[in-house]
Write an enzyme that holds these catalytic residues in place. Structure first.
Site, PDB file in Angstrom:
ATOM      1  N   SER A 194       9.407  -7.916 -30.073  1.00 32.57           N
ATOM      2  CA  SER A 194       8.883  -6.807 -29.283  1.00 32.57           C
ATOM      3  C   SER A 194       9.867  -5.648 -29.303  1.00 32.57           C
ATOM      4  O   SER A 194      10.944  -5.745 -29.882  1.00 32.57           O
ATOM      5  CB  SER A 194       8.625  -7.249 -27.838  1.00 32.57           C
ATOM      6  OG  SER A 194       9.882  -7.489 -27.219  1.00 32.57           O
ATOM      7  N   LYS A 195       9.482  -4.566 -28.633  1.00 28.47           N
ATOM      8  CA  LYS A 195      10.276  -3.331 -28.579  1.00 28.47           C
ATOM      9  C   LYS A 195      11.760  -3.594 -28.270  1.00 28.47           C
ATOM     10  O   LYS A 195      12.634  -2.956 -28.840  1.00 28.47           O
ATOM     11  CB  LYS A 195       9.713  -2.410 -27.480  1.00 28.47           C
ATOM     12  CG  LYS A 195       8.837  -1.296 -28.009  1.00 28.47           C
ATOM     13  CD  LYS A 195       9.638  -0.076 -28.395  1.00 28.47           C
ATOM     14  CE  LYS A 195       8.943   0.952 -29.226  1.00 28.47           C
ATOM     15  NZ  LYS A 195       9.266   0.967 -30.621  1.00 28.47           N
ATOM     16  N   ARG A 196      11.985  -4.521 -27.351  1.00 27.71           N
ATOM     17  CA  ARG A 196      13.388  -4.692 -26.946  1.00 27.71           C
ATOM     18  C   ARG A 196      14.239  -5.316 -28.055  1.00 27.71           C
ATOM     19  O   ARG A 196      15.455  -5.352 -27.969  1.00 27.71           O
ATOM     20  CB  ARG A 196      13.497  -5.474 -25.632  1.00 27.71           C
ATOM     21  CG  ARG A 196      13.178  -6.904 -25.739  1.00 27.71           C
ATOM     22  CD  ARG A 196      12.882  -7.522 -24.393  1.00 27.71           C
ATOM     23  NE  ARG A 196      12.167  -8.739 -24.603  1.00 27.71           N
ATOM     24  CZ  ARG A 196      12.727  -9.895 -24.850  1.00 27.71           C
ATOM     25  NH1 ARG A 196      14.033  -9.984 -24.907  1.00 27.71           N
ATOM     26  NH2 ARG A 196      11.997 -10.969 -25.059  1.00 27.71           N
ATOM     27  N   HIS A 197      13.582  -5.801 -29.125  1.00 27.34           N
ATOM     28  CA  HIS A 197      14.361  -6.301 -30.261  1.00 27.34           C
ATOM     29  C   HIS A 197      14.682  -5.186 -31.258  1.00 27.34           C
ATOM     30  O   HIS A 197      15.250  -5.432 -32.311  1.00 27.34           O
ATOM     31  CB  HIS A 197      13.603  -7.413 -30.992  1.00 27.34           C
ATOM     32  CG  HIS A 197      13.428  -8.646 -30.171  1.00 27.34           C
ATOM     33  ND1 HIS A 197      12.193  -9.102 -29.777  1.00 27.34           N
ATOM     34  CD2 HIS A 197      14.331  -9.505 -29.652  1.00 27.34           C
ATOM     35  CE1 HIS A 197      12.346 -10.200 -29.060  1.00 27.34           C
ATOM     36  NE2 HIS A 197      13.630 -10.466 -28.963  1.00 27.34           N
ATOM     37  N   GLY A 198      14.266  -3.948 -30.931  1.00 27.69           N
ATOM     38  CA  GLY A 198      14.569  -2.835 -31.844  1.00 27.69           C
ATOM     39  C   GLY A 198      13.298  -2.232 -32.409  1.00 27.69           C
ATOM     40  O   GLY A 198      12.214  -2.395 -31.851  1.00 27.69           O
TER      41      GLY A 198
END
Ligand code: GLU
Length: 482
Positions: A255-259
């Site tokens: 997801s977004k928080r992985h980049g």
């Protein structure tokens, strides 16, 4: 029979890295089987679908070199290739009408409040929610009356009574079984007349003569509904292959928080399309041997759908970085110059292009390219050649010079001072050798201080080339001030 596969993105966001992996495996499968690859835009969610997202998807696929044989952008004999255009042609309505006539589907009139209540009741009893079939209990007269009164309705597919288990032989997972009774009579046409995903996808896959459906694991629970629709239409279902989910390094769904999530973000961060394609090909698939660096042609040659793994694939940015650096290295400086130019910041660009001829720019690129992981790294690498005197000092102040042997630096400065024109690499090598002999110091003890005094940095590419490219005047200025 000719193999026909499709990539069917919904244009509700930019082209996502996970979708690209799906597109890629469809592309490889089509090439491998000398079949046809279709692009179908699934834009039935009229509110969330946007033309700019479709444009981003097309751009991303083109940038990655994933070419399609049919699609909204290239045409073909199985169009239209946008579901919104197929709605206009009444494609889905016709099949729904046939289902109604054969009692394979029925009108349902529950309001969303009534359905919410059914759902909550099931939840309270800890039962899986299955639609009550209340509308199926209506008499024909009651249905006609409600329709005549203009009451909103949906059309639901009727799960065949006593159907038992629906089994799909997934090409990757083997037999996957779902109990038909637990599926519930699902909606095929919504109250606004648009088809639901499951219905549209089946009607289109039949119309477009799709032979293999290769898509993400998140769609596996849709497959039994789709199998039942194929049975109702009397069409042979395609082969299904569900690709393993992509996870972040912490093993949660990517997801977004992985980049970065979208292909355009990776492009803007300076990744090369071939590196990204190669990297994505290994997310869930690996060749029999341990090779990891594979061109698209090699991939097509050795790819086997049966070798795709069932378990989740972990997205590892370090590995992508390593691969990107590997793809940059063999590029010719000519090609690299075009690629890095948009990534040079304004100041760097102005100095680099005004201070150095194109020939020298190419030599510099050749010299630094092994140190690039992503294209914007060019700013860091060319800064040795574009630093103003203050910037050079700034670099120098960041270092711990320790006890530099001033004797070495003085000798080198004296040599530069008496050069009247261009400085050649071979002469620099010779003077360094001389200093080695005179001072009886080790190579590192001589080269490092010269490098630090002339570039402000403790390490970097081939010293004699760096110094000859910097040129006599620049060296003299820096050494004098140093
Ligand atoms: N539009 C669907 C998606 O983007 C396609 C699913 C399928 O391939 O059947 O997930």
């Amino acid at each position: 029979m000719m193999t026909r596969v499709r990539f069917a993105p919904s244009p509700t966001g930019n082209l996502h890295i996970g979708s690209v992996r799906t597109a890629l495996f469809n592309w490889v499968f089509a090439k491998k089987s000398k079949g046809t690859l279709v692009l179908r835009i699934e834009d039935t969610d009229l509110e969330r679908s946007k033309p700019e997202f479709e444009a981003n998807i097309l751009e991303g696929l083109h940038w990655l070199g994933l070419d399609f044989d049919e699609g909204p952008h290239v045409g073909g004999n199985y169009g239209p290739y946008r579901q919104s255009e197929r709605i206009g042609l009444g494609v889905y309505q016709r099949v729904a009408d046939e289902f109604l006539a054969k009692k394979l589907a029925y009108y349902a009139f529950e309001t969303s409040e009534e359905l919410d209540k059914e759902r909550l009741d099931a939840e309270a009893k800890s039962l899986p929610y299955v639609y009550s079939r209340n509308s199926l209990k209506l008499t024909e007269a009651e249905v006609s009356e409600k329709l005549a009164s203009g009451m909103p309705y949906v059309i639901r597919f009727r799960i065949p009574d006593g159907r038992g288990a629906v089994v799909t032989n997934d090409l990757i997972r083997g037999p996957v079984s779902f109990e038909a009774d637990l599926l519930g009579d699902f909606v095929i046409l919504k109250s606004d007349g648009t088809p639901t995903y499951n219905f549209a996808v089946v009607v289109d896959d039949i119309a477009m003569e799709i032979t293999h459906v290769i898509r993400g694991e998140d769609h596996i629970s849709n497959t039994p509904r789709q199998e039942l629709l194929y049975e109702a239409i009397g069409a042979k279902a395609p082969e299904f292959a569900h690709l393993p989910i992509i996870l972040g390094p912490d093993r949660s769904k990517l997801s977004k928080r992985h980049g970065a999530q979208s292909v355009s973000e990776y492009r803007d961060q300076g990744y090369l399309p071939d590196a990204l394609v190669n990297y994505l090909s290994l997310l869930g698939w690996s060749p029999k041997d341990t090779r990891e660096l594979l061109s698209k042609d090699e991939l097509v040659a050795i790819f086997e759908i049966h070798q795709i793994s069932k378990s989740g694939a972990i997205f590892d940015i370090e590995k992508l970085n390593w691969m990107n650096a590997h793809y940059i290295r063999p590029l010719s400086p000519f090609v690299l110059l075009d690629l890095v130019r948009p990534f040079l910041n304004d100041k760097q660009k102005a100095v680099f292009e005004s201070k150095y001829t194109q020939e020298t720019q190419l030599t510099i690129l050749e010299l630094v390219k092994d140190s690039l992981t992503v294209l914007p790294d060019i700013n860091r690498e060319v800064s040795i050649f574009t630093d103003s005197y203050d910037e050079y000092l700034e670099q120098y102040n960041g270092l711990e010079p320790g006890h530099l042997p001033m004797e070495v630096i003085r000798k080198f400065r004296d040599w530069v001072t008496q050069i009247s024109a261009e400085i050649y690499e071979i002469d620099i090598d010779a003077v360094i050798d001389e200093i080695l002999v005179e001072t009886k110091l080790g190579k590192g003890k001589v080269m490092r201080p010269i490098r630090m005094a002339c570039t402000g940095r403790a390490s970097g590419p081939l010293l004699s080339r760096v110094l000859s490219l910097l040129g006599r005047d620049c060296l003299l200025e820096r050494l004098k001030r140093f």
